[in-house]
Design an enzyme around this catalytic site. Structure first.
Site, mmCIF file in Angstrom:
data_model
loop_
_atom_site.group_PDB
_atom_site.id
_atom_site.type_symbol
_atom_site.label_atom_id
_atom_site.label_comp_id
_atom_site.label_asym_id
_atom_site.label_seq_id
_atom_site.Cartn_x
_atom_site.Cartn_y
_atom_site.Cartn_z
ATOM 1 C CE LYS A 175 -3.541 2.724 0.395
ATOM 2 N NZ LYS A 175 -4.804 2.855 -0.287
ATOM 3 C CE LYS A 243 -3.758 7.299 7.238
ATOM 4 N NZ LYS A 243 -4.172 6.085 6.590
HETATM 5 P P1 NAD Z 1 -12.910 8.174 7.282
HETATM 6 O O1 NAD Z 1 -12.267 9.160 8.170
HETATM 7 O O2 NAD Z 1 -13.948 8.600 6.310
HETATM 8 O O3 NAD Z 1 -13.542 6.956 8.148
HETATM 9 C C1 NAD Z 1 -12.984 6.451 9.324
HETATM 10 C C2 NAD Z 1 -14.132 6.036 10.230
HETATM 11 O O4 NAD Z 1 -13.613 5.422 11.405
HETATM 12 C C3 NAD Z 1 -14.993 7.218 10.694
HETATM 13 O O5 NAD Z 1 -16.352 6.942 10.388
HETATM 14 C C4 NAD Z 1 -14.753 7.290 12.204
HETATM 15 O O6 NAD Z 1 -15.917 7.701 12.933
HETATM 16 C C5 NAD Z 1 -14.417 5.837 12.503
HETATM 17 N N1 NAD Z 1 -13.645 5.673 13.739
HETATM 18 C C6 NAD Z 1 -12.492 6.306 14.091
HETATM 19 N N2 NAD Z 1 -12.085 5.850 15.290
HETATM 20 C C7 NAD Z 1 -12.987 4.930 15.692
HETATM 21 C C8 NAD Z 1 -13.110 4.111 16.843
HETATM 22 N N3 NAD Z 1 -12.225 4.191 17.840
HETATM 23 N N4 NAD Z 1 -14.163 3.257 16.922
HETATM 24 C C9 NAD Z 1 -15.057 3.193 15.924
HETATM 25 N N5 NAD Z 1 -15.000 3.941 14.788
HETATM 26 C C10 NAD Z 1 -13.976 4.811 14.699
HETATM 27 O O7 NAD Z 1 -11.701 7.459 6.508
HETATM 28 P P2 NAD Z 1 -11.768 6.596 5.154
HETATM 29 O O8 NAD Z 1 -11.555 7.510 3.983
HETATM 30 O O9 NAD Z 1 -12.927 5.663 5.195
HETATM 31 O O10 NAD Z 1 -10.395 5.768 5.311
HETATM 32 C C11 NAD Z 1 -10.282 4.680 6.222
HETATM 33 C C12 NAD Z 1 -8.934 4.003 5.980
HETATM 34 O O11 NAD Z 1 -8.875 3.521 4.618
HETATM 35 C C13 NAD Z 1 -7.743 4.959 6.160
HETATM 36 O O12 NAD Z 1 -6.666 4.275 6.727
HETATM 37 C C14 NAD Z 1 -7.448 5.395 4.737
HETATM 38 O O13 NAD Z 1 -6.090 5.807 4.582
HETATM 39 C C15 NAD Z 1 -7.779 4.137 3.942
HETATM 40 N N6 NAD Z 1 -8.179 4.358 2.534
HETATM 41 C C16 NAD Z 1 -9.007 5.398 2.186
HETATM 42 C C17 NAD Z 1 -9.339 5.565 0.831
HETATM 43 C C18 NAD Z 1 -10.248 6.694 0.369
HETATM 44 O O14 NAD Z 1 -10.323 6.951 -0.843
HETATM 45 N N7 NAD Z 1 -10.966 7.379 1.268
HETATM 46 C C19 NAD Z 1 -8.878 4.663 -0.127
HETATM 47 C C20 NAD Z 1 -8.086 3.604 0.274
HETATM 48 C C21 NAD Z 1 -7.738 3.447 1.609
#
Ligand code: NAD
Length: 305
Positions: A175, A243
Site C-alpha cells: 500500500k 498520513k
Molecule cells: P474516514 O475518516 O472517512 O472513516 C474512518 C471512520 O472510522 C470514521 O467513520 C470514524 O468515525 C471511525 N472511527 C475512528 N475511530 C474509531 C473508533 N475508535 N471506533 C469506531 N469507529 C472509529 O476514513 P476513510 O476515507 O474511510 O479511510 C479509512 C482508511 O482507509 C484509512 O486508513 C485510509 O487511509 C484508507 N483508505 C481510504 C481511501 C479513500 O479513498 N478514502 C482509499 C483507500 C484506503
C-alpha cells in the site's frame, strides 16, 4: 448465492468502510457493525447490517472482524485500548485490518493478537469510495495463508483483485508503494493542468488527449476530473494522504531507498494540509498549485469545499 453462516463484524464506517460493510450485508453475510459516530451506520443498516452499541458488542460471536479506521493509533485503540476488542476475541478469530497504517506497527499488533490465538491480516485497499461502493476494490494482503483462506469469501464481497503479497506487514508495504505511485502522479498532473491553464489552453481537452496515450492513469481519469470540476468534497481526505506519505517516507528512510520524488511530494502534501485543506479531497493539491502559479479563481471558495 450461498449464505455463509459465520458472523462478520465491521468497525469503522467512514468513506470506505460504509461501502465495504454494506456490500457484506447486501451479499448475504450476517453482519454486525460499529462506528464511533452512529449516524454513519445508517446506510449500512439500510443494506441489512445490525448496529451494535460498542466495538466489543459488535465482535461478539464473529469469526471474522474487519477494521477500516483512519490511522495506526486508531487501530491500536480499537484492538488494545481500554474498551479494546482483543480481550473479547475467541481463539481462531481472524482480524482483517483494511486501514492504511504503519507496516512495523502492524507486525506488532499481529504478534500481540497471536498470543490470544487470534490471526491478523493486513489488507489495505485501493480503489477509492467508488471501488468500496461497487465492491471492486484491490486488496493487498499480508499474513498467514490460513487466515486468508478463512477471510477470502468476505473479502471477495468487497474486492475484485485480492493479492496475497506475503507475511504480516507485506500488505501495508504494498500500500505504501501504491501511495508513492499515485501521489507523484497527482502532483505531476496538477502541474500539467496548471501549465495548460497558464498557456491559455483548455485543460479539459489536454486531459482528454492525455487519457489516450502513455500518461493514461486512474489519477488522470478520476482525480483530475474532480479537480477540473472544482469538487473538493472527500473522497480521500488530505489528512489521510499526508498520513500515508509519512508512513511511506519512514519506510523509505528505514530501508535507505533513494527517493527524491517522494520527499518533494511529501512536502507538497504537508503544505496542502497546512493551507487549511486537511478535510478537503486531496485533488485540491491541484488548486494549491494553481494558486501558487497565480491562476485566477485558484484558492477561491469552491462551492463544495
Ligand atoms: P474516514 O475518516 O472517512 O472513516 C474512518 C471512520 O472510522 C470514521 O467513520 C470514524 O468515525 C471511525 N472511527 C475512528 N475511530 C474509531 C473508533 N475508535 N471506533 C469506531 N469507529 C472509529 O476514513 P476513510 O476515507 O474511510 O479511510 C479509512 C482508511 O482507509 C484509512 O486508513 C485510509 O487511509 C484508507 N483508505 C481510504 C481511501 C479513500 O479513498 N478514502 C482509499 C483507500 C484506503
Amino acid at each position: 448465492m450461498a449464505q455463509p453462516k459465520e458472523r462478520v463484524a465491521f468497525i469503522g464506517l467512514g468513506v470506505m468502510g460504509a461501502g465495504m460493510a454494506a456490500n457484506l450485508a447486501r451479499k448475504g453475510f450476517d453482519t454486525t457493525v460499529f462506528n464511533r459516530s452512529a449516524a454513519k451506520a445508517e446506510p449500512v443498516v439500510a443494506a441489512g447490517a445490525r448496529l451494535a452499541p460498542s466495538a466489543r458488542d459488535a465482535v461478539e460471536g464473529a469469526g471474522v472482524v474487519f477494521l477500516c479506521l483512519p490511522a495506526t493509533a486508531d487501530v491500536e485503540a480499537v484492538l488494545f485500548g481500554p474498551a479494546g476488542i482483543a480481550a473479547r476475541l475467541a481463539a481462531g478469530t481472524v482480524v482483517v485490518d483494511t486501514s492504511t497504517i504503519d507496516p512495523v506497527a502492524t507486525r506488532g499488533f499481529a504478534q500481540r493478537l497471536a498470543a490470544h490465538g487470534v490471526m491478523m491480516l493486513d489488507a489495505p485497499v485501493s480503489g477509492g469510495q467508488k471501488g468500496a461502493v461497487d465492491g471492486t476494490l484491490t486488496c493487498m494482503v499480508g499474513g498467514p495463508d490460513e487466515a486468508l483462506a478463512l477471510a477470502r469469501p468476505f473479502l471477495a464481497a468487497m474486492a475484485t483483485t485480492i493479492v496475497h503479497i506475503g507475511g504480516s506487514g507485506a500488505g501495508q508495504v504494498a500500500k505504501a508503494c501504491n501511495q508513492i505511485c499515485v501521489s507523484a502522479n497527482l502532483v505531476g498532473a496538477s502541474e500539467a493542468m496548471a501549465l495548460a491553464m497558464k498557456m491559455g489552453v483548455d485543460p479539459a481537452r489536454v486531459r482528454e488527449a492525455l487519457l489516450g496515450g502513455a500518461a493514461r492513469s486512474v489519477v488522470l481519469e478520476r482525480h483530475v476530473q474532480k479537480l477540473l470540476d472544482r469538487d473538493f468534497r472527500p473522497g480521500f481526505r488530505t489528512a489521510l494522504i499526508a498520513k500515508d506519505l509519512a508512513i511511506a517516507a519512514k519506510a523509505l528512510d528505514d530501508a535507505r531507498v533513494f527517493a527524491p520524488v517522494s520527499a518533494v511530494v511529501l512536502q507538497v502534501i504537508k503544505g496542502l494540509a497546512a493551507s487549511g485543506r486537511q478535510d478537503d479531497d486531496w485533488c485540491s493539491v491541484g488548486d494549491l498549485v494553481q494558486q501558487l502559479s497565480a491562476i485566477p479563481q485558484a484558492g477561491g471558495p469552491a462551492q463544495e469545499r
